[in-house]
Design a protein around this motif. Structure first.
Motif, PDB file in Angstrom:
ATOM      1  N   CYS A 109       0.860  -1.180   0.000  1.00 24.26           N
ATOM      2  CA  CYS A 109       0.000   0.000   0.000  1.00 24.26           C
ATOM      3  C   CYS A 109       0.893   1.225   0.000  1.00 24.26           C
ATOM      4  O   CYS A 109       1.824   1.324   0.810  1.00 24.26           O
ATOM      5  CB  CYS A 109      -0.930   0.016   1.209  1.00 24.26           C
ATOM      6  N   ASN A 110       0.622   2.140  -0.916  1.00 25.39           N
ATOM      7  CA  ASN A 110       1.394   3.366  -1.032  1.00 25.39           C
ATOM      8  C   ASN A 110       0.531   4.594  -0.753  1.00 25.39           C
ATOM      9  O   ASN A 110       0.882   5.710  -1.108  1.00 25.39           O
ATOM     10  CB  ASN A 110       2.006   3.489  -2.440  1.00 25.39           C
ATOM     11  N   GLY A 111      -0.613   4.385  -0.123  1.00 31.75           N
ATOM     12  CA  GLY A 111      -1.544   5.472   0.132  1.00 31.75           C
ATOM     13  C   GLY A 111      -1.163   6.283   1.357  1.00 31.75           C
ATOM     14  O   GLY A 111      -1.723   6.091   2.443  1.00 31.75           O
ATOM     15  N   LEU A 115      -1.460  11.290  -0.385  1.00 30.59           N
ATOM     16  CA  LEU A 115      -2.049  10.704  -1.586  1.00 30.59           C
ATOM     17  C   LEU A 115      -3.495  10.265  -1.387  1.00 30.59           C
ATOM     18  O   LEU A 115      -4.215  10.090  -2.357  1.00 30.59           O
ATOM     19  CB  LEU A 115      -1.207   9.501  -2.037  1.00 30.59           C
ATOM     20  N   ARG A 116      -3.903  10.079  -0.140  1.00 34.55           N
ATOM     21  CA  ARG A 116      -5.287   9.676   0.151  1.00 34.55           C
ATOM     22  C   ARG A 116      -5.928  10.736   1.035  1.00 34.55           C
ATOM     23  O   ARG A 116      -5.478  10.973   2.159  1.00 34.55           O
ATOM     24  CB  ARG A 116      -5.336   8.320   0.857  1.00 34.55           C
ATOM     25  N   GLN A 117      -6.969  11.346   0.527  1.00 34.25           N
ATOM     26  CA  GLN A 117      -7.653  12.368   1.304  1.00 34.25           C
ATOM     27  C   GLN A 117      -8.592  11.732   2.327  1.00 34.25           C
ATOM     28  O   GLN A 117      -9.244  10.733   2.045  1.00 34.25           O
ATOM     29  CB  GLN A 117      -8.447  13.287   0.379  1.00 34.25           C
ATOM     30  N   ARG A 118      -8.649  12.336   3.501  1.00 36.34           N
ATOM     31  CA  ARG A 118      -9.537  11.846   4.540  1.00 36.34           C
ATOM     32  C   ARG A 118     -10.946  12.382   4.289  1.00 36.34           C
ATOM     33  O   ARG A 118     -11.141  13.579   4.095  1.00 36.34           O
ATOM     34  CB  ARG A 118      -9.043  12.301   5.910  1.00 36.34           C
ATOM     35  N   ILE A 119     -11.914  11.492   4.277  1.00 34.58           N
ATOM     36  CA  ILE A 119     -13.297  11.889   4.013  1.00 34.58           C
ATOM     37  C   ILE A 119     -14.207  11.646   5.211  1.00 34.58           C
ATOM     38  O   ILE A 119     -15.374  12.014   5.175  1.00 34.58           O
ATOM     39  CB  ILE A 119     -13.852  11.125   2.794  1.00 34.58           C
ATOM     40  N   GLY A 137     -13.283   2.922   6.334  1.00 34.43           N
ATOM     41  CA  GLY A 137     -12.319   3.657   7.130  1.00 34.43           C
ATOM     42  C   GLY A 137     -12.450   5.148   6.925  1.00 34.43           C
ATOM     43  O   GLY A 137     -13.508   5.659   6.557  1.00 34.43           O
ATOM     44  N   GLU A 138     -11.355   5.868   7.164  1.00 34.86           N
ATOM     45  CA  GLU A 138     -11.386   7.327   7.092  1.00 34.86           C
ATOM     46  C   GLU A 138     -11.078   7.863   5.706  1.00 34.86           C
ATOM     47  O   GLU A 138     -11.160   9.068   5.482  1.00 34.86           O
ATOM     48  CB  GLU A 138     -10.398   7.918   8.105  1.00 34.86           C
ATOM     49  N   THR A 139     -10.701   7.018   4.764  1.00 35.04           N
ATOM     50  CA  THR A 139     -10.413   7.447   3.405  1.00 35.04           C
ATOM     51  C   THR A 139     -11.376   6.787   2.431  1.00 35.04           C
ATOM     52  O   THR A 139     -12.140   5.889   2.798  1.00 35.04           O
ATOM     53  CB  THR A 139      -8.959   7.091   3.016  1.00 35.04           C
ATOM     54  N   ALA A 140     -11.300   7.229   1.183  1.00 36.93           N
ATOM     55  CA  ALA A 140     -12.199   6.684   0.164  1.00 36.93           C
ATOM     56  C   ALA A 140     -11.754   5.331  -0.352  1.00 36.93           C
ATOM     57  O   ALA A 140     -12.511   4.657  -1.049  1.00 36.93           O
ATOM     58  CB  ALA A 140     -12.310   7.671  -1.004  1.00 36.93           C
ATOM     59  N   CYS A 141     -10.523   4.928  -0.046  1.00 36.67           N
ATOM     60  CA  CYS A 141     -10.008   3.634  -0.514  1.00 36.67           C
ATOM     61  C   CYS A 141     -10.454   2.536   0.437  1.00 36.67           C
ATOM     62  O   CYS A 141     -10.113   2.557   1.629  1.00 36.67           O
ATOM     63  CB  CYS A 141      -8.483   3.665  -0.612  1.00 36.67           C
ATOM     64  N   GLY A 142     -11.211   1.608  -0.061  1.00 33.62           N
ATOM     65  CA  GLY A 142     -11.683   0.496   0.754  1.00 33.62           C
ATOM     66  C   GLY A 142     -10.780  -0.701   0.738  1.00 33.62           C
ATOM     67  O   GLY A 142     -11.163  -1.775   1.227  1.00 33.62           O
ATOM     68  N   PHE A 143      -9.561  -0.551   0.209  1.00 32.30           N
ATOM     69  CA  PHE A 143      -8.637  -1.677   0.107  1.00 32.30           C
ATOM     70  C   PHE A 143      -7.306  -1.407   0.806  1.00 32.30           C
ATOM     71  O   PHE A 143      -6.553  -2.336   1.067  1.00 32.30           O
ATOM     72  CB  PHE A 143      -8.352  -2.007  -1.364  1.00 32.30           C
ATOM     73  N   GLY A 144      -6.978  -0.136   1.073  1.00 30.41           N
ATOM     74  CA  GLY A 144      -5.669   0.224   1.582  1.00 30.41           C
ATOM     75  C   GLY A 144      -5.519   0.065   3.081  1.00 30.41           C
ATOM     76  O   GLY A 144      -6.427  -0.382   3.793  1.00 30.41           O
ATOM     77  N   CYS A 145      -4.351   0.475   3.567  1.00 30.86           N
ATOM     78  CA  CYS A 145      -3.998   0.349   4.980  1.00 30.86           C
ATOM     79  C   CYS A 145      -4.895   1.251   5.819  1.00 30.86           C
ATOM     80  O   CYS A 145      -5.177   2.396   5.465  1.00 30.86           O
ATOM     81  CB  CYS A 145      -2.530   0.717   5.179  1.00 30.86           C
ATOM     82  N   LEU A 146      -5.295   0.729   6.974  1.00 33.45           N
ATOM     83  CA  LEU A 146      -6.152   1.478   7.892  1.00 33.45           C
ATOM     84  C   LEU A 146      -5.347   2.244   8.935  1.00 33.45           C
ATOM     85  O   LEU A 146      -5.874   3.146   9.582  1.00 33.45           O
ATOM     86  CB  LEU A 146      -7.125   0.521   8.587  1.00 33.45           C
ATOM     87  N   CYS A 220      -7.031   7.352  -4.475  1.00 33.65           N
ATOM     88  CA  CYS A 220      -5.598   7.445  -4.160  1.00 33.65           C
ATOM     89  C   CYS A 220      -4.846   7.798  -5.435  1.00 33.65           C
ATOM     90  O   CYS A 220      -5.049   7.163  -6.476  1.00 33.65           O
ATOM     91  CB  CYS A 220      -5.087   6.135  -3.566  1.00 33.65           C
ATOM     92  N   LYS A 221      -3.978   8.776  -5.346  1.00 37.61           N
ATOM     93  CA  LYS A 221      -3.245   9.235  -6.523  1.00 37.61           C
ATOM     94  C   LYS A 221      -2.167   8.253  -6.971  1.00 37.61           C
ATOM     95  O   LYS A 221      -1.669   8.362  -8.091  1.00 37.61           O
ATOM     96  CB  LYS A 221      -2.619  10.592  -6.239  1.00 37.61           C
ATOM     97  N   ALA A 222      -1.798   7.320  -6.121  1.00 39.22           N
ATOM     98  CA  ALA A 222      -0.763   6.344  -6.472  1.00 39.22           C
ATOM     99  C   ALA A 222      -1.340   4.952  -6.674  1.00 39.22           C
ATOM    100  O   ALA A 222      -0.627   3.964  -6.569  1.00 39.22           O
ATOM    101  CB  ALA A 222       0.307   6.305  -5.389  1.00 39.22           C
ATOM    102  N   ALA A 223      -2.614   4.865  -6.990  1.00 35.70           N
ATOM    103  CA  ALA A 223      -3.266   3.561  -7.133  1.00 35.70           C
ATOM    104  C   ALA A 223      -2.945   2.926  -8.481  1.00 35.70           C
ATOM    105  O   ALA A 223      -2.658   3.608  -9.462  1.00 35.70           O
ATOM    106  CB  ALA A 223      -4.777   3.714  -6.982  1.00 35.70           C
TER     107      ALA A 223
END
Length: 330
Positions: A109-111, A115-119, A137-146, A220-223
């Protein structure tokens, strides 16, 4: 007095009878254990981490002895002790063991926070398993590190820690024993055991997002966007794209780094490689003498166009024109 004596004799008799029964039962139902199990257990590191796939070092020792009786120790490995401990076990059991490549845990995970905005804001039990059970979680990515550090708590060797700036876990290669405890602790399965590689060099996709390209880039901008450019660039068929995310097979990868250059989002990373050498600037070579002489020659003079036929005729015979004019006047 007699009652006390009688009670002591009765209790002593009961104890003696129970002891005899237990002794007979222990001999009758005794389980014979191979003495080699204890010897192998003494050689193992005693971490009881479960990274070998067995419940503790005693379970691993029992499996090693049984495998020895079958004639092969293939597929059994102690990740904590490594080749040194497995070599001692093989010598103790009188077996040969193949050398295995060292493994290390990698975080896919490179978020980072940038690179990952908190929503959203999570206010609850600060564990990755609890946050994952509540949603994305707190970001829009449902696959990345929590970022709650369940992997840090699971590691018994202090080989992984959370980076406060990036919000991602970092693995210490020197301390990591590839026991797999962090892999099991991560609810999103972003930690993977991979080959350590020659000189600790390895290439892998630092993303597990299975969303389609636009949605993944929005989260995530690095996805990884699953474009497949890396797979087309790889000549060793080491890269596959499945469910909109690329994966590099470390058994086939030749560390050529062409996929790293082809990735448009930077989702593929190359670790512990030397910095690329700067390209030398092109120096203009002196021109040959023949070219200089050719340049020094003056340009040829422009050619004069030929005059029309009538004009040239008048010019060539002016006397005839004058005589004709006099005759007209007469």
């Amino acid at each position: 007095m007699n009652s006390i004596l009688i009670a002591v004799i009765v209790l002593g008799g009961i104890a003696l009878i129970a002891a005899v029964i237990l002794y007979v039962a222990s001999k009758k139902f005794a389980v014979q254990e191979d003495p080699r199990v204890g010897q192998v257990t003494a050689v193992l590191p005693g971490a009881n981490c479960g990274g070998c796939g067995f419940p503790g070092c005693s379970g691993m020792a029992d499996a090693l002895v049984k495998a020895c009786d079958k004639g092969s120790l293939e597929g059994l490995n102690c990740p904590v002790g490594g080749p040194a401990v497995m070599g001692q076990v093989a010598d103790l059991l009188g077996m040969a063991i193949a050398n295995t490549d060292p493994m290390v845990a990698v975080v896919r995970c490179n978020g980072t926070c940038e690179l990952r905005q908190r929503i959203a804001v999570y206010d609850g039990l600060q564990t990755c398993s609890a946050v994952n059970a509540c949603g994305a979680g707190e970001t829009a990515c449902g696959f990345g590190c929590l970022g709650c550090g369940d992997c840090v708590s699971a590691c018994q060797f202090d080989a992984i820690r959370m980076n406060a700036e990036t919000g991602l876990p970092e693995v210490d290669e020197e301390k990591c024993t590839s026991c797999g405890a962090c892999v099991k602790a991560c609810p999103r399965h972003i930690i993977e055991l991979r080959k350590k590689g020659p000189k600790s060099r390895r290439i892998y996709v630092r993303c597990v997002n299975k969303d389609k390209g636009p949605a993944a880039m929005k989260a995530c901008k690095a996805a990884c966007i699953g474009c497949g450019k890396c797979a087309k660039e790889c000549k060793f068929e080491a890269i596959t794209v499945d469910n909109n995310v690329a994966y590099i097979d470390f058994n086939k990868c030749r560390l050529c780094k062409k996929c790293v250059e082809a990735c448009p989002t930077g989702a593929i990373v190359a670790l512990n490689f030397p910095a690329p050498k700067p390209k030398p600037e092109s120096v203009s070579q002196p021109k040959p003498v023949a070219e200089k002489v050719a340049e020094a020659k003056p340009a040829p003079a422009p050619k004069v166009e030929a005059a029309p036929a009538e004009l040239s005729a008048n010019t060539q015979h002016p006397s005839s024109n004058t005589q004709a004019g006099k005759e007209e006047q007469a």
